[in-house]
Write a protein that holds these residues in place. Structure first.
Motif, mmCIF file in Angstrom:
data_model
loop_
_atom_site.group_PDB
_atom_site.id
_atom_site.type_symbol
_atom_site.label_atom_id
_atom_site.label_comp_id
_atom_site.label_asym_id
_atom_site.label_seq_id
_atom_site.Cartn_x
_atom_site.Cartn_y
_atom_site.Cartn_z
ATOM 1 N N TYR A 1 0.815 -1.217 0.000
ATOM 2 C CA TYR A 1 0.000 0.000 0.000
ATOM 3 C C TYR A 1 0.854 1.274 0.000
ATOM 4 N N GLY A 2 2.105 1.143 -0.429
ATOM 5 C CA GLY A 2 2.999 2.288 -0.384
ATOM 6 C C GLY A 2 3.087 3.097 -1.655
ATOM 7 N N THR A 3 2.365 2.697 -2.708
ATOM 8 C CA THR A 3 2.418 3.484 -3.938
ATOM 9 C C THR A 3 1.654 4.788 -3.753
ATOM 10 N N ASP A 4 2.028 5.801 -4.522
ATOM 11 C CA ASP A 4 1.389 7.106 -4.414
ATOM 12 C C ASP A 4 1.396 7.761 -5.783
ATOM 13 N N LEU A 5 0.687 8.864 -5.883
ATOM 14 C CA LEU A 5 0.648 9.614 -7.133
ATOM 15 C C LEU A 5 1.832 10.559 -7.215
ATOM 16 N N PRO A 6 2.318 10.845 -8.430
ATOM 17 C CA PRO A 6 3.377 11.851 -8.573
ATOM 18 C C PRO A 6 2.859 13.205 -8.082
ATOM 19 N N PRO A 7 3.692 14.014 -7.445
ATOM 20 C CA PRO A 7 5.136 13.826 -7.252
ATOM 21 C C PRO A 7 5.487 13.248 -5.884
ATOM 22 N N ARG A 8 4.557 12.537 -5.245
ATOM 23 C CA ARG A 8 4.774 12.061 -3.883
ATOM 24 C C ARG A 8 5.324 10.645 -3.815
ATOM 25 N N ARG A 9 5.694 10.084 -4.933
ATOM 26 C CA ARG A 9 6.149 8.699 -4.948
ATOM 27 C C ARG A 9 7.492 8.518 -4.246
ATOM 28 N N LYS A 10 7.629 7.341 -3.613
ATOM 29 C CA LYS A 10 8.873 6.980 -2.946
ATOM 30 C C LYS A 10 9.356 5.641 -3.501
ATOM 31 N N PRO A 11 10.650 5.355 -3.399
ATOM 32 C CA PRO A 11 11.160 4.068 -3.896
ATOM 33 C C PRO A 11 10.469 2.896 -3.210
ATOM 34 N N ILE A 12 10.222 1.841 -3.968
ATOM 35 C CA ILE A 12 9.606 0.629 -3.422
ATOM 36 C C ILE A 12 10.696 -0.190 -2.736
ATOM 37 N N PRO A 13 10.514 -0.553 -1.469
ATOM 38 C CA PRO A 13 11.602 -1.166 -0.678
ATOM 39 C C PRO A 13 11.767 -2.663 -0.933
ATOM 40 N N MET A 14 12.207 -3.022 -2.126
ATOM 41 C CA MET A 14 12.415 -4.425 -2.460
ATOM 42 C C MET A 14 13.754 -4.589 -3.156
ATOM 43 N N VAL A 15 14.533 -5.581 -2.725
ATOM 44 C CA VAL A 15 15.836 -5.820 -3.340
ATOM 45 C C VAL A 15 16.007 -7.259 -3.817
ATOM 46 N N LYS A 16 15.091 -8.160 -3.451
ATOM 47 C CA LYS A 16 15.137 -9.519 -3.970
ATOM 48 C C LYS A 16 13.712 -10.040 -4.116
ATOM 49 N N PRO A 17 13.505 -11.016 -5.009
ATOM 50 C CA PRO A 17 12.145 -11.448 -5.331
ATOM 51 C C PRO A 17 11.331 -11.938 -4.146
ATOM 52 N N SER A 18 11.976 -12.495 -3.147
ATOM 53 C CA SER A 18 11.249 -13.068 -2.016
ATOM 54 C C SER A 18 10.905 -12.049 -0.933
ATOM 55 N N ASP A 19 11.361 -10.801 -1.072
ATOM 56 C CA ASP A 19 11.069 -9.786 -0.058
ATOM 57 C C ASP A 19 9.572 -9.581 0.087
ATOM 58 N N ARG A 20 9.121 -9.472 1.327
ATOM 59 C CA ARG A 20 7.729 -9.099 1.611
ATOM 60 C C ARG A 20 7.719 -7.660 2.109
ATOM 61 N N ILE A 21 6.937 -6.834 1.426
ATOM 62 C CA ILE A 21 6.976 -5.399 1.728
ATOM 63 C C ILE A 21 5.605 -4.852 2.101
ATOM 64 N N GLY A 22 4.585 -5.710 2.114
ATOM 65 C CA GLY A 22 3.235 -5.231 2.346
ATOM 66 C C GLY A 22 2.482 -6.005 3.405
ATOM 67 N N GLU A 23 1.214 -6.255 3.149
ATOM 68 C CA GLU A 23 0.319 -6.902 4.095
ATOM 69 C C GLU A 23 -0.258 -8.172 3.473
ATOM 70 N N PRO A 24 -0.640 -9.159 4.296
ATOM 71 C CA PRO A 24 -1.167 -10.409 3.726
ATOM 72 C C PRO A 24 -2.629 -10.331 3.280
ATOM 73 N N TYR A 25 -3.315 -9.216 3.612
ATOM 74 C CA TYR A 25 -4.746 -9.126 3.314
ATOM 75 C C TYR A 25 -5.069 -7.835 2.557
ATOM 76 N N LEU A 26 -6.217 -7.864 1.881
ATOM 77 C CA LEU A 26 -6.725 -6.686 1.193
ATOM 78 C C LEU A 26 -7.577 -5.853 2.144
ATOM 79 N N ARG A 27 -7.402 -4.557 2.087
ATOM 80 C CA ARG A 27 -8.264 -3.658 2.851
ATOM 81 C C ARG A 27 -9.549 -3.403 2.064
ATOM 82 N N CYS A 28 -10.612 -3.129 2.797
ATOM 83 C CA CYS A 28 -11.892 -2.904 2.139
ATOM 84 C C CYS A 28 -12.746 -1.985 3.000
ATOM 85 N N ASP A 29 -13.277 -0.913 2.424
ATOM 86 C CA ASP A 29 -14.212 -0.043 3.125
ATOM 87 C C ASP A 29 -15.562 -0.756 3.169
ATOM 88 N N PRO A 30 -16.004 -1.216 4.334
ATOM 89 C CA PRO A 30 -17.249 -1.989 4.384
ATOM 90 C C PRO A 30 -18.471 -1.199 3.947
#
Length: 505
Positions: free
Chosen positions: A186-215
């Motif tokens: 959930y770290g992506t953003d619109l320009p110009p507020r984007r930041k580098p995605i913190p991944m350096v190898k394919p197995s890195d986990r950088i997020g959450e295991p579940y999807l968020r949803c506005d009920p």
């Protein structure tokens, strides 16, 4: 209607309904974002109910169509059913259904073929208008309203965030063992507020295991009990095995030259029988401790995980044969810490593809002697499927490889031609071409040098003399000598096929 034990969020109990009731809530002309990527994780009931509703409305003389947005191709329950009743006005970003293909090529359905990495961000940018409804399959709903994703992620994160209304299909045929296999960033953003995605190898986990949803946006919850609809893969034929052999020999050469490490670099593989043949070859090959960073995890990669050849695999979806799906489900605990499923805006992200240094292997329809590749159109104007993620990977990969048999239609079509009838990947994005005839390494070559290598190594023997003759005459008479081209002949092979049924004279 009774409650459903996978729907644990109390606020959804009074929203449980049938697929027919849910489909009736989708308004005319709505843009509908549906889950699904190569048949995995697609909603199974609501699209069929919607197709039936549209058919009934059309029978009454009423017009009803939707815009259909997905992750990539889907199952017949979506593309096939809705195309059959002529219920789709605009389709994007990718399809592979024969009925949808017919509608597109006859002109009754609009189709916007898009790089898969672009879809989510373009929707966020507002380029395609408002997303009205999301129809998303999930494995379960947690007590706090978070969603356990299904066998694909695709654009589901964006659909849930952007849609005004959400319809959930909760499918208890999907294994609860999928919980924890996903990595939703959930770290992506619109320009110009984007930041580098913190991944350096394919197995890195950088997020959450579940999807968020506005009920508050959820208007319907539909219990389902259906398996994914993925097609079985055909056994590799001799030509596919030869292509795999050429590639493995090339990889061995690159390791000896010091241009690849002993365990290669992360693998990306397109979907289909040719890709599975290459993966089967790698499984028998000399390379160990491989990794994958790709769009879809197919039978071949599953087998490589079982044998230990593949240490980990990152994708956005599964695309498994029925047999492989059964094996995966029965042994899901073994695969859970080896597989990561991500949103396709991450799996196909150009920055990550470049950073990780992928070996990208994708299929093509045809290539020309100068290295341009057509991966989407037959004879220039008829869409086959779409560009999918091949462009995301080709332009940014460490190695950009395209593969095909050298001929098609029992030899009446040459897949190496003077000029491609439609260009998806320019010569600037194509490094390696492979057919059963051989491999052409185009790195660092001028157009004239590429032409000689492509003709000699990749063309079918039936067409090689014709290609040599064309090139030699172009070299003598074309006004420009950088990329010699006979404009009055460049597409004559395709025209001859249209006229006679064969590219041969």
């Amino acid at each position: 209607m009774p409650t459903f034990d996978r729907i644990q969020y109390p606020g959804f109990q009074d929203k449980i309904m049938t697929a027919e009731q849910a489909a009736a809530l989708i308004p005319e002309h709505a843009n509908v974002g549906m889950s699904g990527f190569t048949g995995s994780g697609a909603p199974k009931e609501v699209p069929l109910a919607l197709a039936k509703r549209i058919e009934e409305l059309h029978a009454q003389g009423k017009e009803f169509k939707i815009g259909l947005w997905t992750g990539a191709s889907t199952a017949p329950e979506i593309d096939g059913a809705l195309a059959k009743v002529n219920g789709i006005n605009m389709r994007m970003p990718y399809q592979s259904d024969p009925i949808a293909r017919q509608r597109i090529n006859e002109g009754s359905m609009q189709y916007c073929d898009i790089h898969l990495s672009h879809v989510a961000q373009f929707v966020w940018f507002g380029f395609y208008g408002k997303l009205n409804v999301a129809v998303v399959e999930v494995t379960g709903v947690l007590p706090d309203g978070r969603l356990i994703p299904s066998t694909s992620v695709g654009n589901n994160k964006t659909w849930l965030e952007q849609a005004d209304m959400i319809i959930l299909e909760v499918n208890d045929r999907q294994s609860m063992g999928l919980a924890g296999m996903h990595d939703i960033y959930y770290g992506t953003d619109l320009p110009p507020r984007r930041k580098p995605i913190p991944m350096v190898k394919p197995s890195d986990r950088i997020g959450e295991p579940y999807l968020r949803c506005d009920p508050n946006k959820v208007i319907a919850v539909v219990p389902t009990h259906k398996s994914d609809r993925n097609s079985p893969f055909k056994p590799a034929d001799a030509e596919f095995v030869q292509i795999a052999g050429h590639l493995i020999e090339f990889f061995e050469h690159e390791v000896k030259k010091g241009r690849l490490p002993a365990n290669l670099l992360p693998l990306q593989s397109g979907v289909g029988n040719i890709a599975n043949a290459v993966l089967a070859g790698l499984n028998k090959g000399p390379f160990e401790n491989l990794t994958a960073y790709t769009e879809v995890l197919q039978d071949g990669m599953l087998e490589m995980l079982r044998t230990g050849k593949l240490a980990s695999a990152s994708a956005t979806a599964f695309s498994l044969s029925p047999e492989a799906e059964k094996e995966f489900t029965e042994n899901i605990d073994f695969y859970r810490d080896k597989v990561v499923l991500r949103p396709q805006e991450i799996s196909n992200h150009p920055e990550l593809i470049r950073r990780l240094g992928l070996i990208a292997m994708n299929a093509m329809i045809e290539a020309d002697i100068y290295g341009n590749v057509n991966s989407t159109h037959v004879m220039g104007s008829s869409i086959m499927n779409g560009i999918g993620g091949s462009g995301d990977f080709a332009r940014n990969a460490y190695l950009s490889i395209f593969m095909a048999k050298s001929s098609a239609k029992k030899g009446d079509i040459s897949c190496i031609v003077p000029m491609v009838s439609h260009t998806d990947h320019t010569e600037h994005d194509v490094q390696i071409l492979v057919t059963e005839q051989g491999l052409a390494d185009l790195r660092g070559l001028s157009p004239k040098q590429r032409a000689k290598v492509v003709i000699e190594n990749c063309a079918h023997p039936d067409y090689r003399p014709m290609l040599k003759d064309y090139y030699e005459r172009a070299l003598k008479t074309a006004p420009g000598k950088h990329t010699p081209m006979l404009l009055d002949e460049a597409l004559s092979w395709h025209q001859r096929f249209n006229d006679t049924g064969s590219m041969k004279p």
